[in-house]
Write a protein that holds these residues in place. Structure first.
Motif, PDB file in Angstrom:
ATOM      1  N   GLU A 128      29.162  43.031  47.353  1.00 58.75           N
ATOM      2  CA  GLU A 128      29.610  41.468  47.147  1.00 58.75           C
ATOM      3  C   GLU A 128      28.894  40.678  48.295  1.00 58.75           C
ATOM      4  O   GLU A 128      28.508  39.705  48.105  1.00 58.75           O
ATOM      5  CB  GLU A 128      31.050  41.236  47.088  1.00 58.75           C
ATOM      6  N   SER A 129      28.664  41.283  49.447  1.00 55.04           N
ATOM      7  CA  SER A 129      28.095  40.681  50.532  1.00 55.04           C
ATOM      8  C   SER A 129      26.470  40.192  50.382  1.00 55.04           C
ATOM      9  O   SER A 129      25.901  39.395  50.654  1.00 55.04           O
ATOM     10  CB  SER A 129      28.009  41.593  51.890  1.00 55.04           C
ATOM     11  N   PHE A 130      25.837  40.942  49.476  1.00 57.24           N
ATOM     12  CA  PHE A 130      24.520  40.908  48.748  1.00 57.24           C
ATOM     13  C   PHE A 130      24.549  39.777  47.482  1.00 57.24           C
ATOM     14  O   PHE A 130      23.449  39.647  47.094  1.00 57.24           O
ATOM     15  CB  PHE A 130      23.941  42.071  48.628  1.00 57.24           C
ATOM     16  N   GLY A 131      25.714  39.404  47.178  1.00 53.64           N
ATOM     17  CA  GLY A 131      25.845  38.576  46.168  1.00 53.64           C
ATOM     18  C   GLY A 131      26.083  39.375  44.614  1.00 53.64           C
ATOM     19  O   GLY A 131      26.140  39.060  43.495  1.00 53.64           O
ATOM     20  N   GLY A 132      26.182  40.796  44.857  1.00 47.76           N
ATOM     21  CA  GLY A 132      26.607  41.390  43.615  1.00 47.76           C
ATOM     22  C   GLY A 132      27.994  41.418  42.987  1.00 47.76           C
ATOM     23  O   GLY A 132      28.738  40.719  43.746  1.00 47.76           O
ATOM     24  N   LYS A 133      28.340  41.808  41.914  1.00 48.73           N
ATOM     25  CA  LYS A 133      29.562  41.641  41.250  1.00 48.73           C
ATOM     26  C   LYS A 133      29.940  43.072  40.682  1.00 48.73           C
ATOM     27  O   LYS A 133      29.197  43.870  40.167  1.00 48.73           O
ATOM     28  CB  LYS A 133      29.321  40.543  40.310  1.00 48.73           C
ATOM     29  N   ILE A 134      31.272  43.324  40.881  1.00 48.54           N
ATOM     30  CA  ILE A 134      31.639  44.651  40.461  1.00 48.54           C
ATOM     31  C   ILE A 134      32.198  44.443  39.083  1.00 48.54           C
ATOM     32  O   ILE A 134      33.126  43.336  38.872  1.00 48.54           O
ATOM     33  CB  ILE A 134      32.919  45.229  41.244  1.00 48.54           C
ATOM     34  N   PRO A 135      31.809  45.197  38.186  1.00 48.35           N
ATOM     35  CA  PRO A 135      32.571  45.075  36.741  1.00 48.35           C
ATOM     36  C   PRO A 135      34.082  45.345  36.937  1.00 48.35           C
ATOM     37  O   PRO A 135      34.402  45.828  37.772  1.00 48.35           O
ATOM     38  CB  PRO A 135      31.687  46.272  36.054  1.00 48.35           C
ATOM     39  N   ASN A 136      34.870  44.663  36.007  1.00 46.51           N
ATOM     40  CA  ASN A 136      36.156  44.926  35.835  1.00 46.51           C
ATOM     41  C   ASN A 136      36.645  46.181  35.505  1.00 46.51           C
ATOM     42  O   ASN A 136      35.698  46.805  34.833  1.00 46.51           O
ATOM     43  CB  ASN A 136      36.801  43.558  34.947  1.00 46.51           C
ATOM     44  N   ALA A 137      37.521  46.433  36.244  1.00 43.90           N
ATOM     45  CA  ALA A 137      38.142  48.087  35.796  1.00 43.90           C
ATOM     46  C   ALA A 137      38.504  47.836  34.239  1.00 43.90           C
ATOM     47  O   ALA A 137      39.323  47.215  33.928  1.00 43.90           O
ATOM     48  CB  ALA A 137      39.404  48.464  36.733  1.00 43.90           C
TER      49      ALA A 137
END
Length: 375
Positions: A40-49
């Motif tokens: 997330e610090s690089f602007g990435g997004k984690i898919p919802n569980a």
């Protein structure tokens, strides 16, 4: 720019990345919070569980528990405990404890005689299957003669007939306290434990009953509880083996850590000793005086950058005096000057090469003039 970690360390990292790509839901595990924050610090997004991410496909099936499993038997710690034969196991009775005689009471002969009469009446009531009346009469007999172990054992039999195993066990405990070799008390207590599913205790009491006074009914009950008792005993042995193996593993890990710490400490001590020797060498007055000479200082830097450059100074007495002092001080150990020389070729290595501790390098022959004499 070089990679700050070894190539060997990259392999498990690649496996982890592929695993995350295949199943991004694992990134929501609490232990991987730092990975989420990094992405997330690089602007990435984690898919919802996904809804199924909280339940592992490898999660063991729900354990089944036996009815009234014996405390401490660990019967619910193994999947095969569902194979226990639960035939005849009943719910425990929770009645208030029955009356017990005062063991400090000393009966008279008349009291003992009356107790015998009450016992005879109780036997008749028991034979007529009037168990409540039998219990009442046995209790009266116990009050008259509280130290008679047999009275408690006989009353326990009546409780057993009424399917009250806990009351039966209390009477048997008192009977065995008064007479540890009471076969009847061990027999009925063993049967009571069987009704409660306490297989090991049941087997122990029934074995003792048969040893003290063999009884066909006690032997039959023993054969009924033995398979379940053996399963529990095997589970305990398995657990003990696992605990022993884990203990050995912990001890080996602890020993390895201690040895590693000791090795590291010895290495640090050696490094500190080398450093102390080097700085002690620099404080030598002759060395300090030599370094005051710009020519010697420049030659020293030149040689430490490339030990082969010593060939240029073999006929310079000021430089060679310093080099000889170095050789005599460090003995050509090859260790180099701590903190400085090791990274630039090492004076120790130089001493090995040029002061007799190793194979000396020979200067190459001076170049010849191939055109000499052709004019």
């Amino acid at each position: 720019m070089s990679i700050p970690i070894s190539k060997e360390s990259l392999a498990p990292l690649q496996v982890f990345v592929k695993l995350c790509q295949k199943n991004p839901s694992i990134l929501h595990l609490p232990d991987l919070k730092f990975v989420r924050e990094f992405i997330e610090s690089f602007g990435g997004k984690i898919p919802n569980a996904s809804p199924s991410s909280n339940t592992s496909t490898n999660e063991p099936k729900q354990r089944k528990t036996s009815v009234n499993a014996e405390p401490g038997s660990d019967a619910d710690d193994d999947d095969d405990q569902c194979a226990f034969d639960m035939t005849g196991v009943i719910e425990p009775d929770n009645d208030p404890p029955q009356q017990m005689g005062d063991l400090e009471f000393i009966p008279t002969d008349e009291d003992i005689s009356k107790a015998h009469s009450k016992r005879s009446e109780a036997l008749s009531a028991f034979a007529e299957q009037d168990y409540e009346k039998a219990i009442k009469l046995y209790t009266e007999a116990i009050m008259l003669n509280p130290s008679a172990a047999l009275l408690y054992a006989k009353r326990s039999q009546a409780y057993l007939s009424l399917k009250k195993p806990n009351a039966c066990i209390r009477d048997c405990d008192r009977a065995i306290e008064l007479n540890p070799d009471s076969a009847a008390a061990h027999k009925f207590r063993g049967r009571a434990h069987q009704l409660l599913g306490n297989w090991e205790k049941a087997a122990t009491d029934l074995r003792l009953a048969c040893q003290f006074d063999f009884d066909e009914q006690a032997d039959e009950w023993l054969r009924e509880v033995t398979p379940n008792a053996k399963k529990i005993e095997e589970q305990k042995r398995k657990k003990e083996r696992q605990e022993h193996a884990e203990k050995e593993k912990r001890e080996k890990m602890m020993k390895a850590r201690e040895e590693a710490a000791k090795t590291c400490e010895n290495t640090n001590d050696a490094s500190q000793a080398d450093g102390a020797n080097f700085y002690q060498y620099l404080s030598d007055p002759e060395v300090q005086a030599a370094f005051q000479d710009p020519e010697v200082s420049a030659a020293f830097v030149d040689i430490t950058s490339n030990p082969a450059n010593i060939l240029k100074y073999q006929k310079n007495p000021k430089v060679m005096n310093l080099i000889n002092k170095v050789a005599s001080k460090f003995g050509g150990s090859g260790a180099g000057f701590p903190g400085m020389m090791g990274g630039m070729g090492g004076m120790g290595g130089m001493a090995d090469a040029f002061f007799g501790t190793g194979e000396q390098s020979k200067p190459s022959a001076p170049p010849t003039d191939d055109d000499f004499g052709l004019d």
